[in-house]
Design an enzyme around this catalytic site. Sequence first.
Site, PDB file in Angstrom:
ATOM      1  N   GLY A 140       3.962   2.594  -7.028  1.00  0.00           N
ATOM      2  CA  GLY A 140       3.086   2.806  -5.982  1.00  0.00           C
ATOM      3  C   GLY A 140       2.229   1.471  -5.715  1.00  0.00           C
ATOM      4  CB  CYS A 180     -28.367   4.785  -2.026  1.00  0.00           C
ATOM      5  SG  CYS A 180     -28.970   4.183  -0.456  1.00  0.00           S
ATOM      6  CD  GLU A 181     -23.858   5.642  -7.614  1.00  0.00           C
ATOM      7  OE1 GLU A 181     -23.867   6.476  -6.790  1.00  0.00           O
ATOM      8  OE2 GLU A 181     -23.210   5.405  -8.565  1.00  0.00           O
TER       9      GLU A 181
HETATM   10  N1  LLP Z   1       4.385   8.412 -10.888  1.00  0.00           N
HETATM   11  C1  LLP Z   1       3.400   9.297 -11.474  1.00  0.00           C
HETATM   12  C2  LLP Z   1       3.657  10.479 -11.792  1.00  0.00           C
HETATM   13  C3  LLP Z   1       1.959   8.597 -11.478  1.00  0.00           C
HETATM   14  O1  LLP Z   1       1.056   9.466 -11.787  1.00  0.00           O
HETATM   15  C4  LLP Z   1       1.716   7.562 -10.988  1.00  0.00           C
HETATM   16  C5  LLP Z   1       0.341   7.095 -10.738  1.00  0.00           C
HETATM   17  C6  LLP Z   1       2.691   6.745 -10.363  1.00  0.00           C
HETATM   18  C7  LLP Z   1       4.145   7.040 -10.286  1.00  0.00           C
HETATM   19  C8  LLP Z   1       2.614   5.304  -9.703  1.00  0.00           C
HETATM   20  O2  LLP Z   1       2.042   4.521 -10.682  1.00  0.00           O
HETATM   21  P1  LLP Z   1       1.820   2.883 -10.230  1.00  0.00           P
HETATM   22  O3  LLP Z   1       3.234   2.290  -9.785  1.00  0.00           O
HETATM   23  O4  LLP Z   1       0.804   3.068  -8.961  1.00  0.00           O
HETATM   24  O5  LLP Z   1       1.226   2.406 -11.098  1.00  0.00           O
HETATM   25  N2  LLP Z   1      -6.290   5.277  -9.677  1.00  0.00           N
HETATM   26  C9  LLP Z   1      -5.690   4.562 -10.486  1.00  0.00           C
HETATM   27  C10 LLP Z   1      -4.344   4.439 -10.642  1.00  0.00           C
HETATM   28  C11 LLP Z   1      -3.902   5.833 -10.900  1.00  0.00           C
HETATM   29  C12 LLP Z   1      -2.347   5.948 -11.012  1.00  0.00           C
HETATM   30  C13 LLP Z   1      -2.072   7.327 -11.108  1.00  0.00           C
HETATM   31  N3  LLP Z   1      -0.787   7.790 -11.419  1.00  0.00           N
HETATM   32  C14 LLP Z   1      -6.192   3.090 -10.091  1.00  0.00           C
HETATM   33  O6  LLP Z   1      -6.811   2.828  -9.302  1.00  0.00           O
HETATM   34  O7  LLP Z   1      -6.000   1.979 -10.644  1.00  0.00           O
END
Ligand code: LLP
Length: 464
Positions: free
Chosen positions: A319, A388-389
Amino acid sequence: MVSTHPAGVQDAGTQYLPQRRNTNTNISPNQELLPLTAKANSQGNLEIGGCDVTTLVEQFGSPLYILDEETLRTACQQYRDGFQKYYPGESQVLYASKAWNCLAVCAIAGSEGLGIDVVSGGELYTALAAGVSPAKIYLHGNNKSREELILAIESGVTIVADNWYELRTLASLTHTDQPVRIMLRLTPGIECHTHEYIRTGHLDSKFGFDPNDLAEVFEFVSQQPNLNCVGLHAHIGSQIFERQPHRDLAAVMVQWLRDANKYGLNVTELNVGGGLGIKYVESDDPPSIDEWVKAICEVVQSACAAENLPLPKLLSEPGRSLIATSCVTAYTVGSSKTIPEIRTYVSIDGGMSDNPRPITYQSVYRAVIANKLSVSHTETVTIAGKHCESGDILIKNAQLPKTEPGDILVVMATGAYNYSMASNYNRLPRPAAVVVANGEANLILQRETYQDLIRQDCLPERLK
Ligand code: LLP
């Protein structure tokens, strides 16, 4: 299994997105954190995708997410081509759309041949509406609702089953004449040194089956003719800079594959998840996409050779590393406040509602002033959001030229988990987003209006 690499110890990495254009610019040292097409134009302003960022803000308003199509497509191609280069078997890269799920982003990823990983009915609906083939959509989630499962079954997407409750629900919702394609999510217990909240691979995780229960799960699935178990899935975390955890993961997954086949299951797909980190600040040193892909392909091949197994179809679902660097957020500078000998706060017109990562994960970002690229960075200021934080701080100690109201502050690498985690906190309308390419900018998300904010509100008659 625990990775033996201690926190912070990384393989000697090369730069993220190595095929950077050698553009003539004076925006170093930030060039690497910016989209591939970023450069200083003849007015000395930041240009992305051939568009002057200050003009984009005049045209589309502020704050504004600016997505560079070339950078996103390049990252998709690097993943796709990497698997083709290093893996002789079949492969499929899925874009983990939780990083940024919207029609245009799904359509771009889809047009590059990527499939889409979705984690909710809403993400699934969007990917389908973007025209992505259901054959290339995989639904995740630790608590999928009945409605989400039915939507997935009816759409013909693959469901990554996460737990016993889901397996039993799926068995009850499907028929032998039309078995549903499922994968099983397992929790390998691989520790990776990233932010605590985004670790998902260790045993104390809400996700997936415990590998110790594998025999029981395989036994159950092998007795369900309406469940067509095609593969195994695991994801160990996010923003990972080491290569060893994914190598360990690939090796252990091949062993699970061998075990599944003992139960007569025809399991032919392995999905190693996502997690490759990106460069948010100069000192971040993640492996390149090519190196990450190579490491995984090598391990899967050698483990399959050792077990005398045919090569599975190899899936991955990045991602962040696909999309983060392709986007920046442009804000307009407003008020400022200097507290002598403490700090200067410079406030912008967005904040934790359009980028909740600093307040949620203490994430660090870098910024430039789009209209002052050639002015030296003489000030150290704290960039504050308008919420507001007190904790609504986007960047502590940003090194910038002297700022004035009206300057356009551009925060870099905001493509992942910014818009997708954005909120309407304090009833701020969510910003617009544009995609830029070859001097053209197209709206991909409209700016929310005040009317949008009250669209779902109901005022009962008796309260009027
Ligand atoms: N596959 C699964 C099952 C996942 O849970 C995730 C991310 C990905 C793929 C993709 O991972 P990536 O390549 O993006 O690292 N909100 C957090 C990140 C949460 C990731 C959740 N899962 C942040 O902003 O750092």
